[in-house]
Structure formats: C-alpha cells, structure tokens
Design a protein around this motif. Structure first.
Motif, PDB file in Angstrom:
ATOM      1  N   TYR A 185     -13.586   0.013   2.249  1.00  0.00           N
ATOM      2  CA  TYR A 185     -13.388   1.456   2.370  1.00  0.00           C
ATOM      3  C   TYR A 185     -12.171   1.894   1.571  1.00  0.00           C
ATOM      4  O   TYR A 185     -11.076   1.387   1.747  1.00  0.00           O
ATOM      5  N   ARG A 186     -12.408   2.846   0.688  1.00  0.00           N
ATOM      6  CA  ARG A 186     -11.305   3.423  -0.082  1.00  0.00           C
ATOM      7  C   ARG A 186     -11.415   4.927   0.010  1.00  0.00           C
ATOM      8  O   ARG A 186     -12.507   5.473  -0.110  1.00  0.00           O
ATOM      9  N   VAL A 187     -10.318   5.588   0.228  1.00  0.00           N
ATOM     10  CA  VAL A 187     -10.366   7.040   0.386  1.00  0.00           C
ATOM     11  C   VAL A 187     -10.880   7.671  -0.901  1.00  0.00           C
ATOM     12  O   VAL A 187     -11.784   8.487  -0.902  1.00  0.00           O
ATOM     13  N   SER A 244       1.697   8.765   4.970  1.00  0.00           N
ATOM     14  CA  SER A 244       0.949   8.003   5.982  1.00  0.00           C
ATOM     15  C   SER A 244       1.906   7.104   6.747  1.00  0.00           C
ATOM     16  O   SER A 244       2.959   6.725   6.239  1.00  0.00           O
ATOM     17  N   ASN A 284       0.839  -1.208   0.000  1.00  0.00           N
ATOM     18  CA  ASN A 284       0.000   0.000   0.000  1.00  0.00           C
ATOM     19  C   ASN A 284       0.868   1.250   0.000  1.00  0.00           C
ATOM     20  O   ASN A 284       0.593   2.210  -0.736  1.00  0.00           O
ATOM     21  N   GLY A 340      -6.873  -2.364  -4.930  1.00  0.00           N
ATOM     22  CA  GLY A 340      -7.823  -3.444  -4.704  1.00  0.00           C
ATOM     23  C   GLY A 340      -9.187  -2.897  -4.360  1.00  0.00           C
ATOM     24  O   GLY A 340      -9.540  -1.783  -4.755  1.00  0.00           O
ATOM     25  N   TYR A 364       0.549   3.974  -2.922  1.00  0.00           N
ATOM     26  CA  TYR A 364       0.041   5.333  -2.724  1.00  0.00           C
ATOM     27  C   TYR A 364       1.170   6.360  -2.616  1.00  0.00           C
ATOM     28  O   TYR A 364       0.988   7.441  -2.080  1.00  0.00           O
ATOM     29  N   GLY A 404      -8.023  -5.278   1.897  1.00  0.00           N
ATOM     30  CA  GLY A 404      -6.705  -5.649   2.423  1.00  0.00           C
ATOM     31  C   GLY A 404      -6.484  -5.237   3.869  1.00  0.00           C
ATOM     32  O   GLY A 404      -6.056  -6.044   4.703  1.00  0.00           O
ATOM     33  N   LEU A 405      -6.801  -3.977   4.204  1.00  0.00           N
ATOM     34  CA  LEU A 405      -6.568  -3.501   5.568  1.00  0.00           C
ATOM     35  C   LEU A 405      -7.524  -4.152   6.563  1.00  0.00           C
ATOM     36  O   LEU A 405      -7.173  -4.367   7.717  1.00  0.00           O
ATOM     37  N   ASP A 419       5.313   6.250   4.691  1.00  0.00           N
ATOM     38  CA  ASP A 419       5.535   6.684   3.304  1.00  0.00           C
ATOM     39  C   ASP A 419       5.350   8.187   3.196  1.00  0.00           C
ATOM     40  O   ASP A 419       4.855   8.826   4.131  1.00  0.00           O
ATOM     41  N   GLY A 433     -10.397  -2.487  -1.246  1.00  0.00           N
ATOM     42  CA  GLY A 433     -10.523  -1.925   0.104  1.00  0.00           C
ATOM     43  C   GLY A 433     -10.738  -3.000   1.147  1.00  0.00           C
ATOM     44  O   GLY A 433     -11.351  -2.740   2.194  1.00  0.00           O
TER      45      GLY A 433
HETATM   46  P1  ADP Z   1      -6.889  -1.368  -1.363  1.00  0.00           P
HETATM   47  O1  ADP Z   1      -6.759  -2.742  -1.871  1.00  0.00           O
HETATM   48  O2  ADP Z   1      -7.963  -0.567  -2.004  1.00  0.00           O
HETATM   49  O3  ADP Z   1      -5.592  -0.655  -1.249  1.00  0.00           O
HETATM   50  P2  ADP Z   1      -6.795  -1.536   1.489  1.00  0.00           P
HETATM   51  O4  ADP Z   1      -7.769  -2.110   2.461  1.00  0.00           O
HETATM   52  O5  ADP Z   1      -5.420  -2.074   1.499  1.00  0.00           O
HETATM   53  O6  ADP Z   1      -7.470  -1.635   0.096  1.00  0.00           O
HETATM   54  O7  ADP Z   1      -6.735   0.015   1.734  1.00  0.00           O
HETATM   55  C1  ADP Z   1      -7.949   0.738   1.914  1.00  0.00           C
HETATM   56  C2  ADP Z   1      -7.778   2.175   1.501  1.00  0.00           C
HETATM   57  O8  ADP Z   1      -6.911   2.835   2.394  1.00  0.00           O
HETATM   58  C3  ADP Z   1      -7.121   2.356   0.155  1.00  0.00           C
HETATM   59  O9  ADP Z   1      -8.079   2.308  -0.860  1.00  0.00           O
HETATM   60  C4  ADP Z   1      -6.519   3.747   0.271  1.00  0.00           C
HETATM   61  O10 ADP Z   1      -7.496   4.712  -0.002  1.00  0.00           O
HETATM   62  C5  ADP Z   1      -6.166   3.832   1.741  1.00  0.00           C
HETATM   63  N1  ADP Z   1      -4.733   3.566   2.001  1.00  0.00           N
HETATM   64  C6  ADP Z   1      -4.175   2.414   2.397  1.00  0.00           C
HETATM   65  N2  ADP Z   1      -2.849   2.524   2.570  1.00  0.00           N
HETATM   66  C7  ADP Z   1      -2.548   3.804   2.253  1.00  0.00           C
HETATM   67  C8  ADP Z   1      -1.330   4.576   2.217  1.00  0.00           C
HETATM   68  N3  ADP Z   1      -0.171   4.026   2.558  1.00  0.00           N
HETATM   69  N4  ADP Z   1      -1.418   5.871   1.870  1.00  0.00           N
HETATM   70  C9  ADP Z   1      -2.600   6.417   1.547  1.00  0.00           C
HETATM   71  N5  ADP Z   1      -3.772   5.771   1.539  1.00  0.00           N
HETATM   72  C10 ADP Z   1      -3.752   4.477   1.895  1.00  0.00           C
END
Ligand code: ADP
Length: 374
Positions: free
Chosen positions: A321-323, A364, A275, A334, A279, A338-339, A303, A336
């Motif tokens: 959830y995706r920003v 972040s 990630n 992906g 990003y 993974g986290l 990062d 949203g």
């Molecule tokens: P994705 O597969 O969409 O990356 P994640 O669950 O890994 O799904 O992350 C969810 C959301 O969190 C991402 O869509 C992104 O908007 C935000 N995000 C995750 N990691 C970072 C990062 N290092 N910097 C900025 N935004 C991040």
C-alpha cells in the motif's frame, strides 16, 4: 426453560430423550394393553370356550385357557409392537431430519471446500454440538477463503510490482538497440536504478515471507531505548543529511528498559525514521520521542511532511500500500512493504503500531509500543 435450553445445546440429551420417549411409550402401551385389551380378549375366549363345553371344566379346558391367554397376550403384544414401531419410525424421521440433514450439509460443504469453492457455508440452525460444528466449519471456510484471496492478491501484486521496472528496463534496452535512446551514462544509470528497485523488491518480499511465516527467531532481552535510537540515527544519518532534515529527540532520563529483539526493534524504528525523512520536504524536522505507558514504552516518530489523507490511514500497514504510488516511486520509495513488516515485527514482540496524521501536508506521527521490563 433451563431444561429446554440444555436440550437445545446438547445433542446427547436430545438422543436420549427421543429413545426414552420410545421406551416410555412402549411401556405405557404395554401396560394399557395388559390392563384393558388382555382381560377383554381372555374373557371373550373363555366365554366362547364355556359355551362350547356346556359349563364343565378339566385339563383340556386349562390348556385351552392357557393357549387362549397366550393368543390374547400376543394380540396385545402385536398391538403394542405396532404402536412402538410407528413411534420409533416417527421419532427416527424427526431425528434424522435434525441430525442427518446438518451432517449432510456439512459433508457437501466440505466437499465443495476441498474442490476449491471457498465461498461455501452451512446454515447454523441450532446451538447444540452440530450447530457448533457448523459454525466452526464456517469459520474455517472463511479463514481459508481469506488465505486464498491473500494468495491471489499477492500474486497479482507481485506481478504488478515486477512489471513496472521490467517494462522500464525492456523499453530502455529496446531504445538503445534501435538507437532511439542515446547510449549515455544517464540511460545506463536509469537501467541500473530499475534493477536496483527490482532487487530491493525481491529482498522485501523475501523478508515479508519470512516474517509472515514467522520463520525467524526473536531474541528477546532487556534493551535501553536511547541505545536503540542512537543506532538508528547512525543508520539514517546519510539520508537525513542529504535531505537537510533536522532530527530532534525527546527521551526522558528515567525510561524503563523494553523487552524486545534488538535487531528487529532497530529495523522497525529505522523504517519509521527513514519514512519520516523520505516524506518530509527538504529542510524538514523529524522528532523521535519516547515515554513509559502502562507496562510498555511508547515510541513516537513525528514529521512535518506530506501527511497521510484520512482515507488512506486504515490501509497504511497493508502490503504494497502506497498513498501515492508515483510520488513514492519518484521519491525513491520502496514497494509499500516496509510498514507491513514493521507491523508484523512489533506485534510479534507483543507491541502495537499505529499511524496518525492531520491529512495532506499536515505531517504524520507513527508510534509503536514495546513491553517494558518491570
Ligand atoms: P515505502 O517503502 O513505499 O515507503 P512503507 O510500507 O514504508 O513503504 O510505507 C507505505 C506507504 O505509507 C508509503 O508509500 C507512503 O505513502 C506512506 N507513508 C509511510 N510513512 C509516511 C510518512 N512518514 N509520511 C507520509 N506518508 C508515509
């Protein structure tokens, strides 16, 4: 004060007290009756008898005396019986109000719940066992409501996530059939990209349902953080290279070993580093650091990328959830999930995971802890 608190919290004590009251009142009334009503009645009867017999006595008189005594006593008993009965009725009415009303409410609420009306709650009126039962019932109803709304949201989210690539594939195919879209490699590549997205989503969903249901086994054993980091770097190397991302490490030599599942710990760290790379702008910098902290080891992935606005931070670990959905998609991101998976895994390994960011374009920091061996 203590007694009234005890009574308020114990239904058994309340029941006992009410029955004791009935018995006590009955005894009291009986005692009063035998003290006052019985002699008066006996006197009255004896006087009547004396006038009738002209002052003489005999066996007939004794018999009369006894039967008079019996009827006097019966009179008294009748009186006390009526008073006792009234007391019992009054106390049973009060009791049924206090006991049966909440039970009925509970019964009705559980019927509503079984019919799928999860918003049903009962009023908690006391702190006794019935009150506790009512608050536990409310808690259960709340949990069921949450599960139900999560289920609904999941279906809505999954259908939404599936619709986008399916629409894209359908549109491209239609364009190809109608001849609007040229049958070039680029078009087929686009379709393939969407099918890949679909299968990634299905894989993620499968993994999510596995971790949510805890349908996996954790093989907890002592692990060296530097070993984990090395494996993760090997995995993300192609992504780092293609984005020209510089990776920096800050791992102290004396780190304690962590107690964790190797594959799962690698999965979490890979997700965070991938990630961070995804990003970050081309040529960006990602720092992996670790430090011992109160019975655990804290791992940070920092990062200097797009950052996360503060209003999004509390939701970042939520499912789907995706920003910025379009940004995440364009960036090959992906769905949203993974986290969300990372959070489940870290918490299953008795750790904690969090995210920090100074805001948009401020980079972040994602951190997690794992329990240390010592
Ligand atoms: P994705 O597969 O969409 O990356 P994640 O669950 O890994 O799904 O992350 C969810 C959301 O969190 C991402 O869509 C992104 O908007 C935000 N995000 C995750 N990691 C970072 C990062 N290092 N910097 C900025 N935004 C991040």
């Amino acid at each position: 004060m203590a007694l009234s608190r005890y009574l308020n919290n114990h239904l058994g004590a309340k029941l006992l007290l009410s029955y004791l009251t009935v018995v006590l009142i009955a005894i009291l009334v009986l005692a009063l009756a035998s003290q006052w009503i019985l002699p008066t009645a006996l006197n009255r009867h004896m006087q009547g008898m004396g006038t009738m017999m002209g002052g003489s006595s005999g066996p007939g008189m004794m018999q009369g005396l006894f039967s008079d005594f019996r009827s006097s006593f019966n009179e008294a008993l009748l009186f006390s019986g009526v008073v006792g009965l009234i007391t019992a009725v009054v106390s049973s009415i009060i009791l049924s109000r206090r006991v049966l009303a909440p039970l009925n409410a509970l019964m009705q609420a559980s019927r509503s719940l079984s019919e799928g009306r999860y918003e049903e709650r009962v009023l908690v009126q006391s702190g006794d066992e019935l009150g506790q039962l009512a608050s536990r019932f409310n808690l259960m109803a709340e949990r069921l409501q949450q599960v139900e709304s999560m289920r609904r949201m999941l279906i809505a989210d999954v259908s939404h996530e599936l619709r986008t690539p399916l629409t894209a594939i359908g549109g491209s195919m239609e364009g190809l059939i109608d001849g609007v879209l040229p049958a070039t490699e680029e078009t087929y590549e686009q379709i393939r990209g969407e099918t890949e997205r679909l299968s990634r989503l299905v894989d993620d969903l499968q993994e999510l349902s596995r971790v949510e249901a805890r349908a996996y086994e954790l093989k907890i054993r002592p692990l060296e953080i530097p070993d984990l980091v090395r494996t993760v770097i090997n995995r993300v190397a192609p992504q780092l290279e293609s984005g020209h991302i510089a990776l920096e490490l800050s791992l102290p030599g004396s780190l304690p070993r962590v107690l964790a599942d190797e594959d799962r710990a690698i999965q979490v760290l890979t997700n965070l580093v991938a990630n961070a790379a995804q990003y970050s702008a081309e040529g960006g910098r990602v720092l992996i650091s670790a430090a011992a902290s109160r019975g655990a080891v804290r791992v940070l992935v920092q990062d200097e990328g797009v950052g996360i606005p503060p209003e999004h931070l509390p939701h970042i670990f939520d499912r789907f959830y995706r920003v910025d959905k379009s940004r995440s998609r364009r960036a090959g991101g992906g769905s949203g999930i993974g986290l969300t998976i990372a959070k489940y895994l870290v918490e299953a390994m008795q750790g904690r995971i969090w995210a920090e960011s100074g805001g948009e374009s401020q980079g972040s920091t994602f951190g997690f802890t794992l329990p240390s061996e010592a």
